[in-house]
Scaffold this active site. Structure first.
Site, PDB file in Angstrom:
ATOM      1  N   VAL A 243      15.265 -65.651   8.799  1.00 55.73           N
ATOM      2  CA  VAL A 243      14.048 -66.309   9.278  1.00 55.73           C
ATOM      3  C   VAL A 243      14.470 -67.516  10.106  1.00 55.73           C
ATOM      4  O   VAL A 243      15.365 -68.267   9.710  1.00 55.73           O
ATOM      5  CB  VAL A 243      13.158 -66.758   8.095  1.00 55.73           C
ATOM      6  CG1 VAL A 243      11.909 -67.472   8.601  1.00 55.73           C
ATOM      7  CG2 VAL A 243      12.762 -65.571   7.228  1.00 55.73           C
ATOM      8  N   GLY A 244      13.824 -67.700  11.251  1.00 52.82           N
ATOM      9  CA  GLY A 244      14.162 -68.820  12.126  1.00 52.82           C
ATOM     10  C   GLY A 244      13.216 -69.989  11.963  1.00 52.82           C
ATOM     11  O   GLY A 244      12.683 -70.245  10.875  1.00 52.82           O
TER      12      GLY A 244
ATOM     13  N   GLY B 220      16.500 -70.511  16.771  1.00 58.06           N
ATOM     14  CA  GLY B 220      15.767 -71.157  15.692  1.00 58.06           C
ATOM     15  C   GLY B 220      16.598 -71.999  14.746  1.00 58.06           C
ATOM     16  O   GLY B 220      16.146 -73.028  14.258  1.00 58.06           O
TER      17      GLY B 220
ATOM     18  N   THR C  61       9.705 -66.082  22.161  1.00 56.03           N
ATOM     19  CA  THR C  61       8.701 -66.292  21.112  1.00 56.03           C
ATOM     20  C   THR C  61       7.422 -66.756  21.801  1.00 56.03           C
ATOM     21  O   THR C  61       7.486 -67.368  22.862  1.00 56.03           O
ATOM     22  CB  THR C  61       9.182 -67.443  20.202  1.00 56.03           C
ATOM     23  OG1 THR C  61      10.193 -66.935  19.349  1.00 56.03           O
ATOM     24  CG2 THR C  61       8.084 -68.031  19.345  1.00 56.03           C
TER      25      THR C  61
ATOM     26  N   GLY D 223      13.478 -70.624  21.096  1.00 53.86           N
ATOM     27  CA  GLY D 223      14.922 -70.771  21.285  1.00 53.86           C
ATOM     28  C   GLY D 223      15.684 -70.369  20.047  1.00 53.86           C
ATOM     29  O   GLY D 223      15.147 -69.664  19.182  1.00 53.86           O
TER      30      GLY D 223
HETATM   31  N1  ASP Z   1      12.844 -69.302  17.790  1.00 58.88           N
HETATM   32  C1  ASP Z   1      12.837 -67.897  17.488  1.00 58.88           C
HETATM   33  C2  ASP Z   1      13.718 -67.652  16.290  1.00 58.88           C
HETATM   34  O1  ASP Z   1      14.771 -68.255  16.207  1.00 58.88           O
HETATM   35  C3  ASP Z   1      13.309 -67.027  18.609  1.00 58.88           C
HETATM   36  C4  ASP Z   1      12.688 -67.274  19.956  1.00 58.88           C
HETATM   37  O2  ASP Z   1      12.176 -68.336  20.225  1.00 58.88           O
HETATM   38  O3  ASP Z   1      12.723 -66.359  20.795  1.00 58.88           O
HETATM   39  O4  ASP Z   1      13.387 -66.830  15.489  1.00 58.88           O
END
Ligand code: ASP
Length: 291
Positions: free
Chosen positions: A190-191, A215, A161, A213
């Site tokens: 949705v994260g 989410g 992200t 990370g």
């Molecule tokens: N945090 C993001 C999510 O869970 C994913 C990521 O950080 O790559 O949607």
């Protein structure tokens, strides 16, 4: 398709993040606002295909891109976000629009797209975001999933992200995030990225935090808020972030956090193998690292 070597990829990632850092820094150097700086840096990364946001974002289990983005600022504790959007070229711009031009904080899917379109933002086909590299990863991962029955949700491929935190000359802080989420996520999932307090938080006098990370764990621990709360209480920025990541690890999750505090101290912590990260201080001294 020929795979990139890891040194090629490392070089690309470093170039991408360095460009975004420079763009944000230019805004601040000219006395600009932290919201402009953070938005600008994230927009650049959305357009850079090697990161998991905008072009090059991860695909959901239907092979489509669904993007989430959010922004929050620490002066008035405003936030704005969009989630599950498929056709907004720059989700972070739409998130900022929600924060500054509406009374709400989060718009989803088609409603967010209609809002962005009416506001005059650039709209694109969903295929615009899908790069051959990410499509190949998606297909390979499908094969892996087909072969093994012991994966659980936490082992899915997590690409990076993108996020930015900024402190400006007037002591204002801002945090901005944009993502395609986790590869093969169920459509509609949705994260933490667009959730104020989970994937991002900002409070003047304390600091700003942005997360990456798994989410779900960052939502369950109110990760970004918890880190800022610790900093507001006088805890050192490094130990604040480490404590939150440790808590997330204790639940079985991994990820990373970037932060700046009110004294312009920067911390970039992670429990994943690597995190592409960069920082620049008021004197222009920069750090660009991956491992
Ligand atoms: N945090 C993001 C999510 O869970 C994913 C990521 O950080 O790559 O949607």
């Amino acid at each position: 398709m020929k795979e990139k070597t890891s040194s090629q990829l490392e070089r690309e990632l470093k170039e991408g993040i360095d460009g975004a850092l420079q763009a944000g820094y230019e805004v601040l150097r000219k006395g600009g606002h932290c919201i402009d700086a953070a938005e600008k840096a994230v927009m650049m990364l959305e357009n850079f295909p090697s990161f998991n946001a905008g072009v090059g974002a991860a695909l959901n289990n239907k092979g489509q891109v669904e993007l989430d983005a959010g922004i929050c600022e620490g002066a008035l504790r405003r936030t704005g976000a969009v989630c599950g959007v498929r056709t907004i070229k720059s989700p972070i711009q739409a998130a900022r629009f929600v924060m500054e031009q509406t009374k709400q904080v989060l718009f989803m899917g088609e409603a967010a797209e209609a809002l962005a379109q009416d506001a005059g933002f650039k709209m694109v086909e969903n295929s615009y975001f899908i790069t051959p590299e990410v499509f190949a990863k998606y297909e390979n991962d499908l094969i892996e999933w087909g072969r093994s029955s012991c994966h659980d949700g936490n082992e899915k491929v997590v690409l990076g992200t993108v996020g930015a935190v900024a402190l400006d000359a007037n002591g204002n802080v801002c945090s901005a995030n944009s993502t395609g989420g986790i590869m093969h996520k169920p459509a509609g999932r949705v994260g933490d990225t667009p959730i104020c307090g989970a994937g991002m938080y900002a409070l003047n006098g304390a600091g700003a935090v942005a997360c990456t990370g798994h989410g779900e764990f960052f939502v369950r621990t109110s990760a970004a808020y918890e880190a800022v709360r610790r900093m507001r209480g006088g805890e050192n920025i490094d130990t604040a972030l480490q404590a939150v990541l440790k808590d997330i690890s204790s639940l079985g999750g991994r990820g990373g956090m970037i932060a700046v505090d009110a004294q312009a101290r920067v911390s970039m912590q992670f429990t994943t193998t690597s995190m592409v990260r960069a920082s620049i201080d008021g004197q222009g001294k920069r750090r660009v690292e991956i491992w």
